[in-house]
Write a protein that holds these residues in place. Structure first.
Motif, short mmCIF file in Angstrom:
data_model
loop_
_atom_site.label_atom_id
_atom_site.label_comp_id
_atom_site.label_asym_id
_atom_site.label_seq_id
_atom_site.Cartn_x
_atom_site.Cartn_y
_atom_site.Cartn_z
N SER A 1 0.83 -1.21 0.00
CA SER A 1 0.00 0.00 0.00
C SER A 1 0.86 1.25 0.00
N GLY A 2 1.93 1.21 0.78
CA GLY A 2 2.83 2.36 0.84
C GLY A 2 3.54 2.62 -0.48
N VAL A 3 4.01 1.55 -1.11
CA VAL A 3 4.69 1.69 -2.41
C VAL A 3 3.73 2.24 -3.46
N VAL A 4 2.55 1.64 -3.56
CA VAL A 4 1.57 2.08 -4.55
C VAL A 4 1.11 3.51 -4.25
N GLY A 5 0.84 3.78 -2.97
CA GLY A 5 0.45 5.14 -2.59
C GLY A 5 1.54 6.16 -2.92
N GLY A 6 2.80 5.76 -2.76
CA GLY A 6 3.91 6.66 -3.09
C GLY A 6 3.98 6.98 -4.58
N VAL A 7 3.75 5.97 -5.41
CA VAL A 7 3.75 6.19 -6.85
C VAL A 7 2.62 7.15 -7.22
N PHE A 8 1.43 6.88 -6.70
CA PHE A 8 0.30 7.75 -7.01
C PHE A 8 0.47 9.14 -6.41
N PHE A 9 1.10 9.23 -5.24
CA PHE A 9 1.39 10.53 -4.62
C PHE A 9 2.28 11.36 -5.54
N ILE B 1 2.18 3.08 -21.03
CA ILE B 1 2.73 1.85 -21.59
C ILE B 1 3.83 1.30 -20.68
N THR B 2 4.73 2.19 -20.26
CA THR B 2 5.89 1.72 -19.50
C THR B 2 5.56 1.33 -18.06
N VAL B 3 4.42 1.77 -17.53
CA VAL B 3 4.04 1.41 -16.16
C VAL B 3 3.66 -0.06 -16.05
N THR C 1 6.86 -5.66 -11.88
CA THR C 1 7.08 -5.10 -10.54
C THR C 1 5.91 -4.24 -10.10
N PHE C 2 5.49 -3.29 -10.94
CA PHE C 2 4.40 -2.41 -10.53
C PHE C 2 3.06 -3.15 -10.50
N MET C 3 2.83 -4.04 -11.46
CA MET C 3 1.58 -4.80 -11.46
C MET C 3 1.48 -5.69 -10.23
N THR C 4 2.62 -6.26 -9.80
CA THR C 4 2.63 -7.07 -8.58
C THR C 4 2.31 -6.20 -7.37
N THR D 1 -0.97 -6.67 -4.04
CA THR D 1 -1.47 -6.14 -2.77
C THR D 1 -2.98 -6.30 -2.71
N GLY D 2 -3.66 -6.11 -3.83
CA GLY D 2 -5.10 -6.31 -3.87
C GLY D 2 -5.48 -7.76 -3.55
N LEU D 3 -4.73 -8.71 -4.08
CA LEU D 3 -5.00 -10.12 -3.77
C LEU D 3 -4.78 -10.41 -2.30
N ILE D 4 -3.72 -9.87 -1.73
CA ILE D 4 -3.48 -10.04 -0.30
C ILE D 4 -4.64 -9.43 0.50
N CYS D 5 -5.16 -8.31 0.02
CA CYS D 5 -6.29 -7.68 0.71
C CYS D 5 -7.53 -8.58 0.71
N LEU D 6 -7.74 -9.32 -0.36
CA LEU D 6 -8.87 -10.27 -0.38
C LEU D 6 -8.70 -11.32 0.72
N VAL D 7 -7.49 -11.81 0.90
CA VAL D 7 -7.21 -12.78 1.96
C VAL D 7 -7.41 -12.13 3.33
N LEU D 8 -6.95 -10.88 3.47
CA LEU D 8 -7.09 -10.18 4.75
C LEU D 8 -8.55 -9.90 5.08
#
Length: 158
Positions: free
Chosen positions: A16-24, A51-53, A57-60, A65-72
């Motif tokens: 969440s922090g990594v993804v939030g940082g990219v979007f930030f 295209i380059t995103v 690495t970024f998709m994971t 993280t979304g898949l882990i959230c389903l488990v959580l």
């Protein structure tokens, strides 16, 4: 599962922090830099980023993280009696709705519309203006929900 839960929560907090940082970064300066470019150049730059995103690495980070959230979410519902499960559930729902779902429902269609337009046309300028206002708004949603989700996961671990 009980022993795995703290590890999954920790990984979800990091993701969440990594993804939030990219979007930030996009919310605070990348899009502002693209706005300063001539319209065709701004469109070309954004299309290149879109295209380059798409990297493993970024998709994971985003979808893993979304898949882990389903488990959580499942773990939180099954163990609702623990006080920290409220934080776990809140963080997982916030991240899942605010990031993978918002991305697929709003940001990706806007990116697809931008990729389909002739950057030098008057329609290109209109699509770019719409893209800037709508995409940035939804990106703010992604930024805030990822960062708040990270905080929820941290509280769940305390």
């Amino acid at each position: 599962m009980t022993k795995l839960l703290p590890t999954l929560t920790f990984v979800a907090a990091i993701g969440s922090g990594v993804v939030g940082g990219v979007f930030f970064a996009f919310s605070t300066f990348v899009m502002a830099a693209l706005v300063r470019l001539p319209v065709p150049t701004g469109i070309a730059a954004m299309n290149s980023i879109n295209i380059t995103v798409i990297t493993p690495t970024f998709m994971t980070a985003l979808f893993g993280t979304g898949l882990i959230c389903l488990v959580l979410i499942a773990a939180a519902l099954l163990g609702w009696s623990h006080s920290r499960t409220y934080w776990l559930f809140a963080g997982a729902v916030l991240y899942l709705v605010g990031n993978p779902i918002v991305t697929m429902a709003f940001n990706v269609p806007l990116n697809d519309a931008l990729a389909a337009v002739d950057p030098a046309s008057s329609n290109g300028a209109a699509v770019w203006a719409n893209h800037l206002s709508q995409w940035v708004m939804w990106n703010h949603v992604r930024t805030i929900t990822a960062i708040v989700a990270m905080a929820c996961f941290i509280f769940a671990l305390l």
